[in-house]
Structure formats: C-alpha cells, structure tokens
Motif scaffolding. Structure first.
Motif, PDB file in Angstrom:
ATOM      1  N   PHE A   1       0.822  -1.208   0.000  1.00 42.54           N
ATOM      2  CA  PHE A   1       0.000   0.000   0.000  1.00 42.54           C
ATOM      3  C   PHE A   1       0.858   1.260   0.000  1.00 42.54           C
ATOM      4  O   PHE A   1       0.472   2.284  -0.581  1.00 42.54           O
ATOM      5  N   ILE A   2       2.029   1.189   0.589  1.00 40.17           N
ATOM      6  CA  ILE A   2       2.943   2.342   0.580  1.00 40.17           C
ATOM      7  C   ILE A   2       3.306   2.693  -0.857  1.00 40.17           C
ATOM      8  O   ILE A   2       3.375   3.872  -1.223  1.00 40.17           O
ATOM      9  N   GLY A   3       3.491   1.690  -1.691  1.00 38.71           N
ATOM     10  CA  GLY A   3       3.761   1.942  -3.109  1.00 38.71           C
ATOM     11  C   GLY A   3       2.588   2.618  -3.802  1.00 38.71           C
ATOM     12  O   GLY A   3       2.772   3.489  -4.661  1.00 38.71           O
ATOM     13  N   GLU A   4       1.383   2.205  -3.447  1.00 43.05           N
ATOM     14  CA  GLU A   4       0.198   2.837  -4.028  1.00 43.05           C
ATOM     15  C   GLU A   4       0.067   4.289  -3.562  1.00 43.05           C
ATOM     16  O   GLU A   4      -0.350   5.158  -4.329  1.00 43.05           O
ATOM     17  N   LEU A   5       0.430   4.547  -2.327  1.00 47.70           N
ATOM     18  CA  LEU A   5       0.392   5.927  -1.833  1.00 47.70           C
ATOM     19  C   LEU A   5       1.400   6.800  -2.572  1.00 47.70           C
ATOM     20  O   LEU A   5       1.151   7.992  -2.790  1.00 47.70           O
ATOM     21  N   ARG A   6       2.516   6.234  -2.951  1.00 49.52           N
ATOM     22  CA  ARG A   6       3.491   6.992  -3.749  1.00 49.52           C
ATOM     23  C   ARG A   6       2.854   7.412  -5.070  1.00 49.52           C
ATOM     24  O   ARG A   6       2.991   8.548  -5.506  1.00 49.52           O
ATOM     25  N   ARG A   7       2.147   6.481  -5.678  1.00 50.33           N
ATOM     26  CA  ARG A   7       1.481   6.795  -6.948  1.00 50.33           C
ATOM     27  C   ARG A   7       0.470   7.931  -6.759  1.00 50.33           C
ATOM     28  O   ARG A   7       0.405   8.856  -7.561  1.00 50.33           O
ATOM     29  N   VAL A   8      -0.279   7.882  -5.682  1.00 50.05           N
ATOM     30  CA  VAL A   8      -1.253   8.947  -5.381  1.00 50.05           C
ATOM     31  C   VAL A   8      -0.534  10.278  -5.190  1.00 50.05           C
ATOM     32  O   VAL A   8      -0.965  11.312  -5.708  1.00 50.05           O
ATOM     33  N   ALA A   9       0.568  10.255  -4.449  1.00 48.92           N
ATOM     34  CA  ALA A   9       1.311  11.493  -4.188  1.00 48.92           C
ATOM     35  C   ALA A   9       1.855  12.096  -5.479  1.00 48.92           C
ATOM     36  O   ALA A   9       1.729  13.311  -5.706  1.00 48.92           O
ATOM     37  N   LEU A  10       2.441  11.271  -6.334  1.00 48.63           N
ATOM     38  CA  LEU A  10       3.001  11.799  -7.581  1.00 48.63           C
ATOM     39  C   LEU A  10       1.911  12.302  -8.521  1.00 48.63           C
ATOM     40  O   LEU A  10       2.070  13.352  -9.162  1.00 48.63           O
ATOM     41  N   ASP A  11       0.798  11.569  -8.602  1.00 47.20           N
ATOM     42  CA  ASP A  11      -0.312  12.030  -9.438  1.00 47.20           C
ATOM     43  C   ASP A  11      -0.882  13.341  -8.902  1.00 47.20           C
ATOM     44  O   ASP A  11      -1.249  14.226  -9.671  1.00 47.20           O
ATOM     45  N   SER A  12      -0.942  13.469  -7.600  1.00 43.01           N
ATOM     46  CA  SER A  12      -1.449  14.703  -6.984  1.00 43.01           C
ATOM     47  C   SER A  12      -0.537  15.881  -7.300  1.00 43.01           C
ATOM     48  O   SER A  12      -1.006  16.987  -7.564  1.00 43.01           O
ATOM     49  N   LEU A  13       0.757  15.648  -7.266  1.00 43.89           N
ATOM     50  CA  LEU A  13       1.691  16.724  -7.603  1.00 43.89           C
ATOM     51  C   LEU A  13       1.538  17.154  -9.061  1.00 43.89           C
ATOM     52  O   LEU A  13       1.633  18.347  -9.367  1.00 43.89           O
ATOM     53  N   ARG A  14       1.288  16.196  -9.939  1.00 40.80           N
ATOM     54  CA  ARG A  14       1.091  16.534 -11.348  1.00 40.80           C
ATOM     55  C   ARG A  14      -0.142  17.414 -11.544  1.00 40.80           C
ATOM     56  O   ARG A  14      -0.200  18.219 -12.472  1.00 40.80           O
ATOM     57  N   ARG A  15      -1.141  17.227 -10.668  1.00 41.04           N
ATOM     58  CA  ARG A  15      -2.378  18.021 -10.753  1.00 41.04           C
ATOM     59  C   ARG A  15      -2.335  19.242  -9.842  1.00 41.04           C
ATOM     60  O   ARG A  15      -3.362  19.900  -9.649  1.00 41.04           O
ATOM     61  N   ASN A  16      -1.170  19.543  -9.289  1.00 43.90           N
ATOM     62  CA  ASN A  16      -0.984  20.676  -8.372  1.00 43.90           C
ATOM     63  C   ASN A  16      -1.871  20.568  -7.124  1.00 43.90           C
ATOM     64  O   ASN A  16      -2.331  21.589  -6.606  1.00 43.90           O
ATOM     65  N   GLU A  17      -2.102  19.364  -6.650  1.00 43.62           N
ATOM     66  CA  GLU A  17      -2.862  19.133  -5.421  1.00 43.62           C
ATOM     67  C   GLU A  17      -1.869  18.824  -4.299  1.00 43.62           C
ATOM     68  O   GLU A  17      -1.702  17.685  -3.872  1.00 43.62           O
ATOM     69  N   ASN A  18      -1.222  19.875  -3.827  1.00 48.43           N
ATOM     70  CA  ASN A  18      -0.142  19.708  -2.858  1.00 48.43           C
ATOM     71  C   ASN A  18      -0.613  19.161  -1.517  1.00 48.43           C
ATOM     72  O   ASN A  18       0.113  18.426  -0.849  1.00 48.43           O
ATOM     73  N   VAL A  19      -1.818  19.491  -1.113  1.00 49.02           N
ATOM     74  CA  VAL A  19      -2.333  19.010   0.175  1.00 49.02           C
ATOM     75  C   VAL A  19      -2.494  17.492   0.142  1.00 49.02           C
ATOM     76  O   VAL A  19      -2.092  16.788   1.073  1.00 49.02           O
ATOM     77  N   THR A  20      -3.049  16.975  -0.929  1.00 49.59           N
ATOM     78  CA  THR A  20      -3.227  15.528  -1.060  1.00 49.59           C
ATOM     79  C   THR A  20      -1.882  14.821  -1.113  1.00 49.59           C
ATOM     80  O   THR A  20      -1.702  13.765  -0.488  1.00 49.59           O
ATOM     81  N   ALA A  21      -0.930  15.389  -1.823  1.00 43.84           N
ATOM     82  CA  ALA A  21       0.403  14.793  -1.905  1.00 43.84           C
ATOM     83  C   ALA A  21       1.066  14.760  -0.533  1.00 43.84           C
ATOM     84  O   ALA A  21       1.678  13.756  -0.149  1.00 43.84           O
TER      85      ALA A  21
ATOM     86  N   VAL B   1       1.068   9.631   5.472  1.00 45.16           N
ATOM     87  CA  VAL B   1       0.589   8.275   5.725  1.00 45.16           C
ATOM     88  C   VAL B   1       1.681   7.260   5.403  1.00 45.16           C
ATOM     89  O   VAL B   1       1.864   6.279   6.124  1.00 45.16           O
ATOM     90  N   MET B   2       2.431   7.510   4.339  1.00 42.89           N
ATOM     91  CA  MET B   2       3.556   6.627   4.002  1.00 42.89           C
ATOM     92  C   MET B   2       4.551   6.568   5.163  1.00 42.89           C
ATOM     93  O   MET B   2       5.007   5.483   5.542  1.00 42.89           O
TER      94      MET B   2
END
Length: 72
Positions: free
Chosen positions: A10-30, A36-37
């Motif tokens: 799940f930590i790997g999946e959270l990395r994916r969420v964080a990187l996708d969030s950064l691409r969308r400029n969603e810094n809070v989610t990242a 959580v990681m």
C-alpha cells in the motif's frame, strides 16, 4: 502476515497517489499521502522478527523506506 505485506504494498500505491497529486498541483493531497507513508513505514519498522517468520517482510520494509525517501 499477509496483512503486513499488504501494508508494505500500500505504501507503493500511496506513492502513486502522491506523484499524481503533484502533477495536478494538489499539494495538500500529496503531503497527506507522504504523511501516511511515513506513518505506515514507522509501524513496519517496529516489527523486528526473523525473515523466516515474516516471509521476507524486512525486504519489503526496506523497499518501502526507499520509495518513501524518493517521494520526499
């Protein structure tokens, strides 16, 4: 034991969420994903048992540390 291996995956999946969030400029989610990681990795580090009992959980924990630091 499968639950603990799932946490490390799940930590790997959270990395994916964080990187996708950064691409969308969603810094809070990242930032929340990284937090959580860190928390999950800290939990996994408290489990210091032989690999024979944990089925190579240490290897997955080391991988989780690596991707958490790369994400930071």
């Amino acid at each position: 034991m499968a639950y603990l291996h799932g946490i490390s995956d799940f930590i790997g999946e959270l990395r994916r969420v964080a990187l996708d969030s950064l691409r969308r400029n969603e810094n809070v989610t990242a930032t929340k994903s990284l937090d959580v990681m860190d928390e999950l990795y800290s939990y996994l580090m408290t489990l210091d048992f032989p690999d024979g009992l944990t089925y190579n959980l240490r290897k997955k924990t080391d991988f989780a540390r690596n991707i958490t630091e790369k994400t930071r």
